[in-house]
Motif scaffolding. Structure first.
Motif, mmCIF file in Angstrom:
data_model
loop_
_atom_site.group_PDB
_atom_site.id
_atom_site.type_symbol
_atom_site.label_atom_id
_atom_site.label_comp_id
_atom_site.label_asym_id
_atom_site.label_seq_id
_atom_site.Cartn_x
_atom_site.Cartn_y
_atom_site.Cartn_z
ATOM 1 N N GLY A 1 -10.356 -2.251 5.640
ATOM 2 C CA GLY A 1 -9.524 -2.474 4.470
ATOM 3 C C GLY A 1 -8.174 -3.072 4.818
ATOM 4 N N GLY B 1 0.800 -1.216 0.000
ATOM 5 C CA GLY B 1 0.000 0.000 0.000
ATOM 6 C C GLY B 1 0.835 1.269 0.000
ATOM 7 N N GLY C 1 -9.302 6.246 3.520
ATOM 8 C CA GLY C 1 -9.047 5.014 4.250
ATOM 9 C C GLY C 1 -10.295 4.220 4.543
ATOM 10 N N ASP C 2 -10.081 3.055 5.172
ATOM 11 C CA ASP C 2 -11.182 2.131 5.446
ATOM 12 C C ASP C 2 -10.805 1.291 6.664
ATOM 13 N N SER D 1 -4.154 6.322 -0.354
ATOM 14 C CA SER D 1 -5.105 5.427 0.330
ATOM 15 C C SER D 1 -6.159 6.157 1.149
ATOM 16 N N ASP E 1 -7.387 5.578 7.504
ATOM 17 C CA ASP E 1 -8.669 5.832 8.169
ATOM 18 C C ASP E 1 -8.467 6.434 9.553
ATOM 19 N N GLU F 1 -4.840 1.023 4.397
ATOM 20 C CA GLU F 1 -6.136 1.715 4.422
ATOM 21 C C GLU F 1 -6.609 1.946 5.846
ATOM 22 N N LYS G 1 -7.034 10.805 -3.478
ATOM 23 C CA LYS G 1 -6.744 9.886 -2.368
ATOM 24 C C LYS G 1 -5.560 10.327 -1.522
#
Length: 338
Positions: free
Chosen positions: A121, A109, A117-118, A114, A129, A125, A194
């Motif tokens: 993820g 990554g 984020g998540d 990114s 986040d 990510e 991103k």
């Protein structure tokens, strides 16, 4: 849909006065550690009421100027030195920094591609986040320290971006100029969607970015620029007392209005740059040649400047592939205005 809470936990208390050193801990499970964690170092220095500055480095793990300067600052800054709160994260992408790579060895990554984020993820990510939902909301101003890493060399500059919110753009531009690098820039990003930059700016927070050299190393000169710039940033935004220290030579102002500033290779081979970093160039001037490594007698491909300006960034390795940025030319202006 509401996102679940971040799986990252902090071992520091961001609300407590004093100096704290700890970690942002992200649980992982892999072949090396069944119940392990990614440990991202963090320091919090707080002294009463006042603004909060978030200082970050290691967004890319091979950009050492910012990482080094922030590690030094974290070991030296005392609570009585400031008014408010300074949060220091020297290696945002800790796995990448520990591997000496731009991207994370855990998932490949690129942290700065990114955001937002998540929490469900990949590792990268999840880190993005946490910054988006936990750290950025704590901050009033954010300074993200970049350089060219292993593949680029860049004239030291601090930058802000063209924003729809002109009041926010003005505050960020003033911060970029106050950083006191030899060059200050209004920067155009090839794809901002991103980026950490966009995640911060979308929350209405002041964001200043830097590029402070490159080549996967540091020099005494560039580290001095970085350290002085961080102190200037904190003074400018009211977290430290004192006067902003300007660069030794008059600051150069440059603008990157669009994607035409980037010169990208359409060939693979060996790169010869014909102008030096920081040199002024004229539209149409020869700036580079790319040689075919597989044969002799082949005429090299020539690349010419598409605009007048200054060479602010160049590819660092001599080997070049199709699509690599080989040069960035920014327009030199008399002043920068929001």
């Amino acid at each position: 849909m509401t996102k679940r809470p971040s799986p990252i936990s902090a071992t520091v208390d961001f609300a407590v006065d004093g100096v704290q050193h700890g970690y942002l801990k992200l649980p992982i499970s892999n072949d090396e550690s069944a119940w392990g964690a990614v440990m991202i170092p963090v320091a919090v220095i707080k002294n009463g009421e006042g603004p909060t500055a978030l200082l970050t480095g290691g967004n890319h793990g091979d950009e050492y100027e910012g990482i080094t300067a922030l590690l030094k600052l974290a070991s030296e800054l005392e609570a009585e030195d400031i008014r408010g709160r300074v949060i220091i994260v020297p290696t945002m992408n800790a796995p990448a920094a520990q591997a000496g790579k731009r991207t994370s060895p855990l998932d490949g990554g690129n942290l700065n591609r990114s955001f937002p984020g998540d929490p469900d993820g990949s590792v990268t990510e999840q880190i993005a986040d946490y910054f988006t939902r936990e750290l950025v909301p704590l901050a009033d101003v954010v300074l993200d320290l970049h350089s060219g890493g292993s593949t680029l060399d860049i004239v030291p500059f601090a930058a802000s971006h063209h924003l729809e919110d002109k009041a926010l753009q003005r505050r960020a531009l003033e911060g970029a100029i106050a950083f006191g690098a030899p060059t200050a820039m209004l920067m155009f990003e090839l794809d901002a969607t991103k980026l950490f930059d966009t995640a911060v700016e979308s929350q209405g927070k002041v964001f200043v970015a830097t590029e402070l050299g490159g080549g996967g190393t540091t020099t005494p000169e560039r580290l001095a620029i970085t350290e002085r710039g961080i102190e200037n940033f904190l003074i400018h935004f009211g977290l430290m007392e004192g006067e902003v220290t300007p660069p030794a030579e008059p600051q150069v102002y440059v603008d990157m209005p669009d994607a035409s500033c980037y010169v990208q290779s359409e060939h693979s081979g060996l790169l010869e740059l014909t102008v030096a970093l920081g040199e002024r160039v004229a539209k149409g001037q020869l700036i580079a040649r790319v040689y075919d490594l597989t044969r002799t007698g082949a005429t090299p491909v020539e690349y010419h400047a598409g605009r007048d300006g200054m060479l602010v960034a160049r590819r660092f390795p001599a080997r070049v592939n199709m699509g690599d940025t080989i040069a960035v030319i920014a327009e030199v202006v008399d002043r920068l205005e929001a």
